[in-house]
Structures are given as C-alpha cells and as structure tokens.
Design a protein around this motif. Structure first.
Motif, PDB file in Angstrom:
ATOM      1  N   GLY A 167      26.354 -22.705  41.912  1.00 16.38           N
ATOM      2  CA  GLY A 167      26.548 -21.727  40.847  1.00 16.38           C
ATOM      3  C   GLY A 167      25.218 -21.253  40.304  1.00 16.38           C
ATOM      4  N   SER A 168      25.204 -20.072  39.722  1.00 10.74           N
ATOM      5  CA  SER A 168      23.958 -19.508  39.193  1.00 10.74           C
ATOM      6  C   SER A 168      24.262 -18.660  37.972  1.00 10.74           C
ATOM      7  CB  SER A 168      23.266 -18.657  40.258  1.00 10.74           C
ATOM      8  OG  SER A 168      22.051 -18.124  39.776  1.00 10.74           O
ATOM      9  N   HIS A 169      23.439 -18.812  36.928  1.00  9.08           N
ATOM     10  CA  HIS A 169      23.562 -17.997  35.726  1.00  9.08           C
ATOM     11  C   HIS A 169      22.614 -16.801  35.829  1.00  9.08           C
ATOM     12  CE1 HIS A 169      25.358 -21.780  34.413  1.00  9.08           C
ATOM     13  NE2 HIS A 169      25.997 -21.058  33.511  1.00  9.08           N
ATOM     14  N   ASP A 212      30.244 -15.347  30.451  1.00  9.46           N
ATOM     15  CA  ASP A 212      30.979 -16.480  31.015  1.00  9.46           C
ATOM     16  C   ASP A 212      30.579 -17.799  30.370  1.00  9.46           C
ATOM     17  OD1 ASP A 212      32.445 -15.042  33.062  1.00  9.46           O
ATOM     18  OD2 ASP A 212      30.555 -14.832  34.142  1.00  9.46           O
ATOM     19  N   VAL A 213      29.925 -17.722  29.223  1.00  8.24           N
ATOM     20  CA  VAL A 213      29.454 -18.921  28.528  1.00  8.24           C
ATOM     21  C   VAL A 213      29.965 -18.902  27.089  1.00  8.24           C
ATOM     22  CG1 VAL A 213      27.407 -19.367  29.937  1.00  8.24           C
ATOM     23  CG2 VAL A 213      27.288 -17.689  28.092  1.00  8.24           C
ATOM     24  N   LEU A 214      29.868 -20.046  26.420  1.00  6.83           N
ATOM     25  CA  LEU A 214      30.356 -20.160  25.052  1.00  6.83           C
ATOM     26  C   LEU A 214      29.415 -19.430  24.098  1.00  6.83           C
ATOM     27  CD1 LEU A 214      31.306 -23.926  25.269  1.00  6.83           C
ATOM     28  CD2 LEU A 214      32.913 -22.000  25.216  1.00  6.83           C
ATOM     29  N   ARG A 215      29.932 -18.407  23.432  1.00 11.29           N
ATOM     30  CA  ARG A 215      29.178 -17.602  22.482  1.00 11.29           C
ATOM     31  C   ARG A 215      30.087 -17.326  21.281  1.00 11.29           C
ATOM     32  NH1 ARG A 215      25.647 -19.089  25.218  1.00 11.29           N
ATOM     33  NH2 ARG A 215      24.111 -17.930  26.437  1.00 11.29           N
ATOM     34  N   LEU A 284      25.755 -26.559  21.626  1.00  9.62           N
ATOM     35  CA  LEU A 284      26.455 -26.069  22.821  1.00  9.62           C
ATOM     36  C   LEU A 284      25.633 -26.256  24.100  1.00  9.62           C
ATOM     37  CD1 LEU A 284      28.123 -22.835  21.384  1.00  9.62           C
ATOM     38  CD2 LEU A 284      29.109 -25.113  21.675  1.00  9.62           C
ATOM     39  N   GLY A 285      24.609 -27.091  24.039  1.00  9.50           N
ATOM     40  CA  GLY A 285      23.845 -27.400  25.248  1.00  9.50           C
ATOM     41  C   GLY A 285      22.372 -27.098  25.121  1.00  9.50           C
ATOM     42  N   ARG A 286      21.580 -27.812  25.867  1.00  8.95           N
ATOM     43  CA  ARG A 286      20.130 -27.732  25.745  1.00  8.95           C
ATOM     44  C   ARG A 286      19.595 -26.365  26.182  1.00  8.95           C
ATOM     45  NH1 ARG A 286      14.904 -29.176  27.716  1.00  8.95           N
ATOM     46  NH2 ARG A 286      13.882 -30.670  26.334  1.00  8.95           N
ATOM     47  N   THR A 287      18.692 -25.828  25.404  1.00  8.13           N
ATOM     48  CA  THR A 287      17.972 -24.616  25.763  1.00  8.13           C
ATOM     49  C   THR A 287      16.691 -24.566  24.952  1.00  8.13           C
ATOM     50  OG1 THR A 287      18.073 -22.187  25.865  1.00  8.13           O
ATOM     51  CG2 THR A 287      19.241 -23.227  24.055  1.00  8.13           C
ATOM     52  N   MET A 288      15.651 -23.958  25.523  1.00  9.27           N
ATOM     53  CA  MET A 288      14.354 -23.902  24.863  1.00  9.27           C
ATOM     54  C   MET A 288      14.360 -22.957  23.668  1.00  9.27           C
ATOM     55  SD  MET A 288      12.551 -25.995  26.719  1.00  9.27           S
ATOM     56  CE  MET A 288      10.812 -25.646  26.435  1.00  9.27           C
ATOM     57  N   PHE A 289      15.270 -21.967  23.680  1.00 12.08           N
ATOM     58  CA  PHE A 289      15.292 -20.959  22.628  1.00 12.08           C
ATOM     59  C   PHE A 289      16.130 -21.424  21.449  1.00 12.08           C
ATOM     60  CE2 PHE A 289      14.909 -18.747  26.747  1.00 12.08           C
ATOM     61  CZ  PHE A 289      13.664 -18.174  26.567  1.00 12.08           C
ATOM     62  N   GLU A 290      15.689 -21.100  20.244  1.00 14.14           N
ATOM     63  CA  GLU A 290      16.480 -21.431  19.068  1.00 14.14           C
ATOM     64  C   GLU A 290      17.795 -20.665  19.127  1.00 14.14           C
ATOM     65  OE1 GLU A 290      15.237 -22.019  14.577  1.00 14.14           O
ATOM     66  OE2 GLU A 290      15.598 -19.888  14.986  1.00 14.14           O
ATOM     67  N   SER A 291      18.870 -21.394  19.213  1.00 13.64           N
ATOM     68  CA  SER A 291      20.188 -20.785  19.350  1.00 13.64           C
ATOM     69  C   SER A 291      21.238 -21.862  19.113  1.00 13.64           C
ATOM     70  CB  SER A 291      20.366 -20.186  20.755  1.00 13.64           C
ATOM     71  OG  SER A 291      20.472 -21.223  21.715  1.00 13.64           O
ATOM     72  N   LEU A 292      22.481 -21.479  19.282  1.00  8.08           N
ATOM     73  CA  LEU A 292      23.574 -22.444  19.157  1.00  8.08           C
ATOM     74  C   LEU A 292      23.712 -23.294  20.412  1.00  8.08           C
ATOM     75  CD1 LEU A 292      26.162 -20.075  17.455  1.00  8.08           C
ATOM     76  CD2 LEU A 292      24.626 -21.721  16.360  1.00  8.08           C
ATOM     77  N   GLY A 293      23.069 -22.874  21.501  1.00  3.14           N
ATOM     78  CA  GLY A 293      23.072 -23.661  22.733  1.00  3.14           C
ATOM     79  C   GLY A 293      23.328 -22.811  23.955  1.00  3.14           C
ATOM     80  N   PHE A 294      23.063 -23.384  25.118  1.00  9.91           N
ATOM     81  CA  PHE A 294      23.213 -22.653  26.376  1.00  9.91           C
ATOM     82  C   PHE A 294      24.665 -22.242  26.611  1.00  9.91           C
ATOM     83  CE2 PHE A 294      23.448 -21.745  30.815  1.00  9.91           C
ATOM     84  CZ  PHE A 294      22.190 -21.297  31.179  1.00  9.91           C
ATOM     85  N   GLY A 295      25.603 -23.156  26.381  1.00  6.77           N
ATOM     86  CA  GLY A 295      27.013 -22.793  26.412  1.00  6.77           C
ATOM     87  C   GLY A 295      27.691 -22.804  27.760  1.00  6.77           C
ATOM     88  N   SER A 296      27.103 -23.452  28.761  1.00  8.17           N
ATOM     89  CA  SER A 296      27.752 -23.494  30.067  1.00  8.17           C
ATOM     90  C   SER A 296      28.915 -24.478  30.061  1.00  8.17           C
ATOM     91  CB  SER A 296      26.749 -23.911  31.147  1.00  8.17           C
ATOM     92  OG  SER A 296      27.394 -24.026  32.401  1.00  8.17           O
ATOM     93  N   THR A 297      29.942 -24.167  30.829  1.00  8.98           N
ATOM     94  CA  THR A 297      31.059 -25.106  30.990  1.00  8.98           C
ATOM     95  C   THR A 297      31.104 -25.663  32.412  1.00  8.98           C
ATOM     96  OG1 THR A 297      32.575 -23.294  31.522  1.00  8.98           O
ATOM     97  CG2 THR A 297      32.466 -23.989  29.221  1.00  8.98           C
ATOM     98  N   ILE A 298      30.052 -25.442  33.197  1.00  6.00           N
ATOM     99  CA  ILE A 298      30.013 -25.935  34.573  1.00  6.00           C
ATOM    100  C   ILE A 298      29.753 -27.438  34.593  1.00  6.00           C
ATOM    101  CG2 ILE A 298      28.805 -25.829  36.782  1.00  6.00           C
ATOM    102  CD1 ILE A 298      28.135 -22.944  36.189  1.00  6.00           C
ATOM    103  N   VAL A 299      30.555 -28.141  35.361  1.00  7.47           N
ATOM    104  CA  VAL A 299      30.346 -29.556  35.653  1.00  7.47           C
ATOM    105  C   VAL A 299      30.615 -29.727  37.138  1.00  7.47           C
ATOM    106  CG1 VAL A 299      31.060 -31.932  35.163  1.00  7.47           C
ATOM    107  CG2 VAL A 299      31.124 -30.211  33.342  1.00  7.47           C
ATOM    108  N   THR A 300      29.807 -30.533  37.817  1.00  8.06           N
ATOM    109  CA  THR A 300      30.052 -30.812  39.231  1.00  8.06           C
ATOM    110  C   THR A 300      30.444 -32.269  39.411  1.00  8.06           C
ATOM    111  OG1 THR A 300      27.865 -31.600  39.943  1.00  8.06           O
ATOM    112  CG2 THR A 300      28.167 -29.206  39.739  1.00  8.06           C
TER     113      THR A 300
END
Length: 327
Positions: A167-169, A212-215, A284-300
């Motif tokens: 998968g790719s964002h 396609d991500v949590l926003r 909502l997940g790790r990200t370098m930018f100040e935000s609520l989070g990356f928001g991916s729901t992908i799990v393998t």
C-alpha cells in the motif's frame, strides 16, 4: 455492557493471522477486552465500522501473496515472457531496520520458483531493472532514505527502478519521488522510477474532504481533547462533511465520524497515560507535523504501524487490539 459477541468473533476472524507464531491469535476475548475501553454505547458501532474498514485495509499474508503472484506474471510489469524478464531484475536489499523487506523478498522468491522456475539468486546478474520491495509507504521516510542513498552511491548512471508496495499513501509517495529523483539529478544520474502497489490511499491536504485517512470534522467536546488541541501553534485542519473516501474505506459519514471522534478522544487519553511517547506521537498516529495524527487504518499480518491511531496499538496501561512489534 459488553459488545455483541458475534461482532467480536467476526473482527477476530478478520484479523486472525496478525503476527502468527509471535503472539496468541486474536479471539473474541481479546477483541472484547480491547473494545471494553470505550463507552458502552459506542462499542457495537465501532466494531461494525471496523469490520467494514478492515475488510479493505487489513492485509493478510494471503493478500500479499496474491498481489506478488499477480505481479510476477503481469504483462504490464513483466511483459510477454516473465521468466526472461525476471532474469534481468536485481532486487535491492537496502533496509537496515525491521524485516518487512526480507519477508516480501521471501514471498517473491517462492513465487518466482513456482511460476517461472527461477530463484532470486539466479536473477539480476546483468540487470535491466532494479526492484525495491516494502510493505506500506506512509510518510515514506524509510523508503526515501534507502533509495536516496542507493541513487547517490551504488546506482548506475542510468537505471530503471521499480518500487513494489502493498500500500502507498499519495502524499508520501509524491514527496519521496521528488526527493529520490532530485538526488539523482544532483549527482548527474537518470532514474526511471515507477511505483507498483496493491492499493493507493489518498491523504494529501488538498484532498482532505475526499481522503482515505481519519480526518475529523470537529474536535470532541471532552476537556482533555480540547486542552490538547488548545496547545497547538495553529488550529488543526478539519474535514468538511460531505466528501467520500475514494477507496470506500468507510461505510458512510456516520461510521467515519464515529471512528474519528472516538479514536481522537481516546487517543488523547492514551497519550496522557503514556508520558514516554515522543513529541511526534499524535492521537491518530505518529507524524512529524503538528496535527491530530497521520490517521491511517492500514494494518498488515506482520505488524501495526505507529502511523495508525494509538488505540489500535499502544501498550500498557492501554490494552491494544494489535500488539505492535517495534523496529
């Protein structure tokens, strides 16, 4: 109030091969223990929506196997004579942390043996194509770093490079391509870069309403979440109601809104429980930018990324649905 048992059983069945052989297989009791951390009225609706979401974003080993099997004999990728094509493919082994690349390479090797009568060891002596494999691109930092180093160093003056992903964002892929090709240009090399993925996920800012991500469309009213957001330098980006996930990841606006609100509020709770997280860990997940989070729901089947909501994977004192193996 417990959740409906058949919902827990259905979710456990959907994620049954998560980290097989490393941790106990998820069962109804495991799902029940995780979902019990949410408010009683939200438990069944969360499970219902996750059954829809994970039917498209949880990648089993069989899913990955099928994707690689298809690529090996794909006319678009390998041409009319796959065996001849693969003899000229050199697989790049550049990953220095984790085993996702090694696992993908092992699956590819076995697929080549089954379908083409080749082993990877017998391929790539005189390469026409260089192949880089990994599981999922989120921000793309690891892939970007590995391939920039290869481009500047070992890559020939002209090379065809294929990147094969589960998968790719979109944002991370776009940014990574620019940086990889920019590194090549800086050292006078020509790289023909092509991306191949089982699924693409939209996460670019200008597509926030159709992502396609949590926003979230609003900040939950609970005091802890309000305090968390009040400490931002700038207000977080907020989605407008009415858009759709291009991949149809969510069942609809109601289900999506439920996950965004619950996972954001509980993610703040998790952050307050776990003070040793670094500053880039968001609800909502790790990200370098100040935000609520990356928001991916992908799990393998291999692991849960830290770019996913904290409620999926954070550990003690929170109980994770997907116990995460750190690189």
């Amino acid at each position: 109030m417990a959740s409906t048992p058949n919902l827990g059983a259905a979710l456990a069945a959907l994620i049954a091969d998560y980290r097989t052989g490393e941790i106990p297989a998820p069962d109804v009791a495991h799902v029940e223990k995780w979902i019990s951390q949410f408010a009683p009225a939200s438990r069944d609706p969360i499970l219902v929506e996750l059954l829809h979401v994970f039917s498209q974003t949880y990648f089993t080993r069989s899913d990955v196997q099928a994707f690689i099997d298809d690529i090996v004999v794909s006319a678009n990728f390998a041409g009319a004579n796959p065996a001849q094509f693969w003899q000229g493919v050199k697989v790049l082994k550049l990953q220095t942390a984790g085993n996702s690349q090694n696992d993908m390479i092992e699956i590819l090797d076995k697929s080549l043996q089954r379908q083409c009568g080749l082993t990877l060891a017998s391929c790539g002596a005189t390469p026409h194509t260089y192949l880089y494999l990994d599981d999922v691109l989120f921000s793309g930092g690891r892939i970007r770093s590995n391939l920039k180093n290869w481009v500047v160093g070992a890559a020939p003056a002209k090379a065809k490079l294929a990147v094969l992903l589960i998968g790719s964002h979109a944002l991370g892929e776009w940014y990574s391509e620019n940086k990889i090709l920019g590194a090549a240009q800086a050292v006078g090399k020509t790289i023909d870069l092509n991306w191949w993925r089982a699924a693409s996920f939209e996460d670019r800012k200008f597509k926030i309403n159709n992502s396609d991500v949590l926003r979230p469309v609003a900040i939950p009213p609970d005091p802890a979440t309000q305090t968390y957001v009040a400490n931002f330098d700038e207000p977080p980006l907020i989605r407008t109601i009415g858009g759709k996930s291009p991949r149809g990841i969510f069942s609809g606006e109601a289900g999506r809104h439920l996950l965004e609100q619950e996972f954001l509020a509980q993610g703040v709770r998790v952050l307050n429980m776990c003070p040793n997280f670094d500053k880039y860990m968001r609800p909502l997940g790790r990200t370098m930018f100040e935000s609520l989070g990356f928001g991916s729901t992908i799990v393998t089947y291999r692991n849960c990324p830290n770019n996913a909501p904290l409620v999926f994977w954070a550990g003690d004192p929170w109980y994770p649905l997907f116990p995460r193996k750190a690189n």
